[in-house]
Motif scaffolding. Sequence first.
Motif, PDB file in Angstrom:
ATOM      1  N   PHE A  76      43.356   9.986  27.271  1.00 39.56           N
ATOM      2  CA  PHE A  76      43.236  10.768  26.041  1.00 39.56           C
ATOM      3  C   PHE A  76      44.607  10.919  25.388  1.00 39.56           C
ATOM      4  CE2 PHE A  76      43.793  13.933  29.435  1.00 39.56           C
ATOM      5  CZ  PHE A  76      44.831  14.720  28.942  1.00 39.56           C
ATOM      6  N   TRP A  77      44.590  11.299  24.119  1.00 38.56           N
ATOM      7  CA  TRP A  77      45.810  11.484  23.335  1.00 38.56           C
ATOM      8  C   TRP A  77      46.323  12.895  23.552  1.00 38.56           C
ATOM      9  CZ3 TRP A  77      50.096  10.322  21.399  1.00 38.56           C
ATOM     10  CH2 TRP A  77      50.646  10.909  20.263  1.00 38.56           C
ATOM     11  N   GLY A  78      47.536  13.010  24.109  1.00 38.63           N
ATOM     12  CA  GLY A  78      48.088  14.312  24.430  1.00 38.63           C
ATOM     13  C   GLY A  78      48.584  15.102  23.242  1.00 38.63           C
ATOM     14  N   GLY A  79      48.564  14.511  22.038  1.00 37.69           N
ATOM     15  CA  GLY A  79      49.020  15.218  20.854  1.00 37.69           C
ATOM     16  C   GLY A  79      48.107  16.346  20.436  1.00 37.69           C
ATOM     17  N   GLN A  80      46.886  16.379  20.953  1.00 39.80           N
ATOM     18  CA  GLN A  80      45.974  17.476  20.680  1.00 39.80           C
ATOM     19  C   GLN A  80      46.188  18.563  21.748  1.00 39.80           C
ATOM     20  OE1 GLN A  80      41.826  16.505  21.626  1.00 39.80           O
ATOM     21  NE2 GLN A  80      42.550  14.696  22.747  1.00 39.80           N
ATOM     22  N   PRO A  81      46.187  19.838  21.381  1.00 41.71           N
ATOM     23  CA  PRO A  81      46.322  20.880  22.409  1.00 41.71           C
ATOM     24  C   PRO A  81      45.217  20.736  23.452  1.00 41.71           C
ATOM     25  CG  PRO A  81      46.645  21.816  20.228  1.00 41.71           C
ATOM     26  CD  PRO A  81      46.159  20.406  20.019  1.00 41.71           C
ATOM     27  N   ILE A 235      55.029  10.545   9.334  1.00 42.09           N
ATOM     28  CA  ILE A 235      55.722  11.829   9.408  1.00 42.09           C
ATOM     29  C   ILE A 235      55.021  12.764  10.390  1.00 42.09           C
ATOM     30  CG2 ILE A 235      56.471  13.838   8.089  1.00 42.09           C
ATOM     31  CD1 ILE A 235      57.998  11.164   7.596  1.00 42.09           C
ATOM     32  N   ALA A 236      53.693  12.678  10.474  1.00 41.90           N
ATOM     33  CA  ALA A 236      52.967  13.526  11.432  1.00 41.90           C
ATOM     34  C   ALA A 236      53.360  13.184  12.862  1.00 41.90           C
ATOM     35  CB  ALA A 236      51.467  13.369  11.243  1.00 41.90           C
ATOM     36  N   TYR A 237      53.527  11.897  13.157  1.00 42.78           N
ATOM     37  CA  TYR A 237      53.927  11.492  14.506  1.00 42.78           C
ATOM     38  C   TYR A 237      55.369  11.898  14.784  1.00 42.78           C
ATOM     39  CZ  TYR A 237      55.116   8.527  18.486  1.00 42.78           C
ATOM     40  OH  TYR A 237      55.557   8.072  19.701  1.00 42.78           O
ATOM     41  N   LEU A 238      56.228  11.702  13.811  1.00 37.56           N
ATOM     42  CA  LEU A 238      57.624  12.114  13.946  1.00 37.56           C
ATOM     43  C   LEU A 238      57.705  13.623  14.214  1.00 37.56           C
ATOM     44  CD1 LEU A 238      60.701  11.586  13.625  1.00 37.56           C
ATOM     45  CD2 LEU A 238      60.379  11.891  11.154  1.00 37.56           C
ATOM     46  N   THR A 239      56.924  14.389  13.480  1.00 38.94           N
ATOM     47  CA  THR A 239      56.905  15.844  13.654  1.00 38.94           C
ATOM     48  C   THR A 239      56.376  16.235  15.022  1.00 38.94           C
ATOM     49  OG1 THR A 239      56.592  16.169  11.275  1.00 38.94           O
ATOM     50  CG2 THR A 239      56.015  18.014  12.713  1.00 38.94           C
ATOM     51  N   SER A 270      62.169  27.387   8.402  1.00 40.86           N
ATOM     52  CA  SER A 270      60.894  27.483   7.681  1.00 40.86           C
ATOM     53  C   SER A 270      60.033  26.247   7.926  1.00 40.86           C
ATOM     54  CB  SER A 270      61.139  27.679   6.185  1.00 40.86           C
ATOM     55  OG  SER A 270      61.885  26.594   5.645  1.00 40.86           O
ATOM     56  N   ALA A 271      60.649  25.060   7.910  1.00 42.44           N
ATOM     57  CA  ALA A 271      59.892  23.828   8.186  1.00 42.44           C
ATOM     58  C   ALA A 271      59.387  23.821   9.619  1.00 42.44           C
ATOM     59  CB  ALA A 271      60.780  22.614   7.931  1.00 42.44           C
ATOM     60  N   PHE A 272      60.212  24.291  10.551  1.00 48.42           N
ATOM     61  CA  PHE A 272      59.818  24.372  11.944  1.00 48.42           C
ATOM     62  C   PHE A 272      58.654  25.333  12.130  1.00 48.42           C
ATOM     63  CE2 PHE A 272      60.898  26.422  16.211  1.00 48.42           C
ATOM     64  CZ  PHE A 272      60.142  25.509  16.933  1.00 48.42           C
ATOM     65  N   ASN A 273      58.746  26.525  11.549  1.00 51.89           N
ATOM     66  CA  ASN A 273      57.677  27.518  11.666  1.00 51.89           C
ATOM     67  C   ASN A 273      56.356  26.995  11.121  1.00 51.89           C
ATOM     68  OD1 ASN A 273      59.141  29.542  12.939  1.00 51.89           O
ATOM     69  ND2 ASN A 273      59.830  30.459  11.015  1.00 51.89           N
ATOM     70  N   LYS A 274      56.429  26.344   9.961  1.00 54.09           N
ATOM     71  CA  LYS A 274      55.211  25.820   9.341  1.00 54.09           C
ATOM     72  C   LYS A 274      54.555  24.760  10.212  1.00 54.09           C
ATOM     73  CE  LYS A 274      53.484  23.549   5.153  1.00 54.09           C
ATOM     74  NZ  LYS A 274      53.844  22.999   3.801  1.00 54.09           N
ATOM     75  N   ALA A 275      55.342  23.807  10.729  1.00 54.36           N
ATOM     76  CA  ALA A 275      54.806  22.744  11.572  1.00 54.36           C
ATOM     77  C   ALA A 275      54.270  23.302  12.880  1.00 54.36           C
ATOM     78  CB  ALA A 275      55.890  21.700  11.845  1.00 54.36           C
ATOM     79  N   ARG A 277      53.098  26.344  13.507  1.00 53.66           N
ATOM     80  CA  ARG A 277      51.845  27.067  13.271  1.00 53.66           C
ATOM     81  C   ARG A 277      50.656  26.118  13.188  1.00 53.66           C
ATOM     82  NH1 ARG A 277      51.316  32.268  11.270  1.00 53.66           N
ATOM     83  NH2 ARG A 277      53.235  33.487  11.022  1.00 53.66           N
ATOM     84  N   GLN A 278      50.869  24.961  12.595  1.00 50.67           N
ATOM     85  CA  GLN A 278      49.766  24.020  12.410  1.00 50.67           C
ATOM     86  C   GLN A 278      49.207  23.504  13.732  1.00 50.67           C
ATOM     87  OE1 GLN A 278      51.462  21.091   9.751  1.00 50.67           O
ATOM     88  NE2 GLN A 278      50.763  22.175   7.934  1.00 50.67           N
ATOM     89  N   ILE A 279      50.069  23.353  14.749  1.00 50.68           N
ATOM     90  CA  ILE A 279      49.581  22.834  16.021  1.00 50.68           C
ATOM     91  C   ILE A 279      49.253  23.943  17.021  1.00 50.68           C
ATOM     92  CG2 ILE A 279      51.853  22.576  17.128  1.00 50.68           C
ATOM     93  CD1 ILE A 279      50.774  19.928  18.302  1.00 50.68           C
ATOM     94  N   ALA A 280      49.996  25.054  16.986  1.00 47.89           N
ATOM     95  CA  ALA A 280      49.794  26.118  17.975  1.00 47.89           C
ATOM     96  C   ALA A 280      48.982  27.295  17.452  1.00 47.89           C
ATOM     97  CB  ALA A 280      51.149  26.626  18.470  1.00 47.89           C
ATOM     98  N   GLY A 281      48.829  27.375  16.135  1.00 45.55           N
ATOM     99  CA  GLY A 281      48.068  28.483  15.572  1.00 45.55           C
ATOM    100  C   GLY A 281      48.832  29.788  15.531  1.00 45.55           C
TER     101      GLY A 281
END
Length: 296
Positions: A76-81, A235-239, A270-275, A277-281
């Motif tokens: 499986f792809w580990g990029g998903q929580p 960019i999503a993969y880089l992030t 701010s960029a770090f916080n936004k990114a 939040r998107q993966i960790a909620g």
Amino acid sequence: MKLSESKIVERAIYRPSPSSIEGTPTRLHFFHAHPAIMLGPHWHAQVEVNYVMRGSMHYRMADHDFRLHAGQMCLFWGGQPHRMDESSDDSIYAGGHLPLVHFFRMRLPPAISAMLMGGATMLTSETDAADDQNFPRWRNWAHSGDEVKAQHAVEELLLRLERMFMEPYTIVSSGKELRTGSASASPSPGVVRMCDFIAANFLDEIDAGDIAAAAGLHPKYAMNLFRKSTGMTLIAYLTLLRLSRAQAMLMNGKESILQVAMDSGFGSVSAFNKAFRQIAGMPPSDFRRDIRATAR
């Protein structure tokens, strides 16, 4: 994973560190151990393969869950929580975490790559006694300090995973299972070159144009090719690589949120916080607080 390989550790808990899969998202990790349960979901920028040699374990993914028993293998792809929330006392598993630069070297059907990147889990029971011997050997060779043996371990693992899709396997996604099989196909050399460049430079200030140029591709073509192959943007993969590293730092380090952001390749908090939040909620500060409270 800080566990003894000679005995089972009762209720062992997985604790990421700066040298773990989260902290080193571009490195291929092999393992052979008792699977430790996780206090909460985690993510990493590698494709994960688990082969259960003894006992059983249970995973919770974003939209489905599954249980593995002795003699079964999953991919499986580990990029998903995801979270391993159950592990029998006698369980032993082996496998690896493959960065995309290795994963896309395999001759897999394009549809398989797309489903994996989309969150599906591939399961198979088509294993044999050779797997019991090979998986631990690959781990030992990878950590032997012998570059020839380490390379052989990687090549043999990739060939073994290719064979997984030449035999019956099951796709698990959104709580549904589909039994199927498929023929292999060649990966795109352009995707491999892009993954290789991103892996070497993800902490630097790079963008889609830099990545495309390094692969010798037109930017628009490169972006479309990468999305088609992985289901995500460049960019999503880089992030994701940067977030994986940041996750390990938040769990174990004492650095400030600003320092974590800078050391993980983000240009601003701010960029770090936004990114994040998107993966960790949740913001990184809350993530650090919650994971440490749970650990206590």
